[in-house]
Design an enzyme around this catalytic site. Sequence first.
Site, PDB file in Angstrom:
ATOM      1  N   GLU A 254      47.455  39.333 124.678  1.00  0.00           N
ATOM      2  CA  GLU A 254      48.034  38.234 125.460  1.00  0.00           C
ATOM      3  C   GLU A 254      49.307  37.667 124.842  1.00  0.00           C
ATOM      4  OE1 GLU A 254      44.199  36.318 127.618  1.00  0.00           O
ATOM      5  OE2 GLU A 254      44.276  35.959 125.470  1.00  0.00           O
TER       6      GLU A 254
HETATM    7  C1  ACM Z   1      40.964  38.429 124.440  1.00  0.00           C
HETATM    8  O1  ACM Z   1      39.944  38.072 125.056  1.00  0.00           O
HETATM    9  N1  ACM Z   1      42.080  37.745 124.564  1.00  0.00           N
HETATM   10  C2  ACM Z   1      40.956  39.595 123.572  1.00  0.00           C
END
Ligand code: ACM
Length: 430
Positions: A254
């Site tokens: 992310e």
């Molecule tokens: C995640 O759940 N951002 C790996």
Amino acid sequence: MILSLACSAPVQVYLVPAPRELQILGSGGTTDEPELISAETGLGPEGYVLEVGRRSASITAEGPAGLFYGQQTLSQLEQRPRVLIRDEPLYSWRGSMIDVARHFFTVEELKGHIDLMALHKLNRLHLHLTDDQGWRLQILSWPQLTTVGGSTEVGGGPGGFYTQEDYRELVAYAAERFITVVPEVDMPGHCNAALASYGELNPSGQPTELYTGTDVGFSSLWLGDETTLRFVEEVLTEVAGLTPGPWVHVGADEAHETDPQEYKAFLQAVQPTLSGLDKTLVGWDEVASAELPEPYVLQWWRSEDNALDGASQGASIIASPAEHAYLDMAYDGSSDLGGFWAGFTDLEDAYTWDVVPAGVPPEAVLGLEAPLWSELPETWEEVEYLVWPRLAGHAELAWTGSRGWEDYRPRLEAHLQRLDALGVAYADEL
Ligand code: ACM
């Protein structure tokens, strides 16, 4: 004359995880300590043969891990039936992840978790040590990471951190139970706690505000900057020095605020830094876009396509698909706690899923791991409610493979009495 029938009830054995091969020979096994024998079994370093007879018991294994797992099995045989068990794991990576960044949990709480992991023959404890809301591992060359970045958590509580001495103690405690700690320092995103600790990590020269909310994807390291690169190298050097195991996890999930080309160049630079420290890089599945050379490990959580890309690059795969493995999801609509962005995960969903992502060669899959993200649980009891008994299902899936819900459910029901006796605050969802 009344004849009492000598036919006793059939002996039942309720083991979680189920062993590979089990023969029940009858009741009345000895409760003496087993003899431990080191010898060839053909069952690999974690496999063992457990024999319980009327007068003697033995565990035979090729090494200490197998002897340990034999003892874990024996500890579940309360009535000591006479048995012959030949057992070995399906997967080498049988993991649990605890996010200690969103909410901080103590060494003692983690030690209790390690004991439960050992009972379930889990062997990797992945600690998510850093995130936007907190930095939990002392770094001697960058002390404000913990004194500032470790000073709060989601909701604004006091947070906390592990000194290097605490952390060494935890790693050693795990190792005595054949569990390798895999530290995660999440970068280049999920890093606000670092940016709030040191102004020089920001283009403005000013530290960011500490963050106690639950948004994701808003922070990024200032890549290309010399101070940032020195920071990364020094942090990874200290983390690697505290890590006897071969893996360091760099998150890499992310990173929405990082330029994709810079993201790729950064990870391509981090990987040789880690290999120079004798560590293999592990990353969440977005890491596939960095097109790293092998060896590296990709943790599939969201995208099977990323897992497939990674496998085609030669990565080894850990399976943690959110809809089956994320322990912060609620059990169902009536659960006291838990999210649902990946759907509800009841006990059956946690136990019956395909560990090998579509199209990935099975030999590329190291095993599985069940992450517990801690935006929602605030206390250790809340963590235990989310983790147990679902993690028992993941443990069996990793050790034995799924035997089907109907086979598992009665064994789990008996197993819950063991968790009760151990004082575990599990969710009673059966
Ligand atoms: C995640 O759940 N951002 C790996």
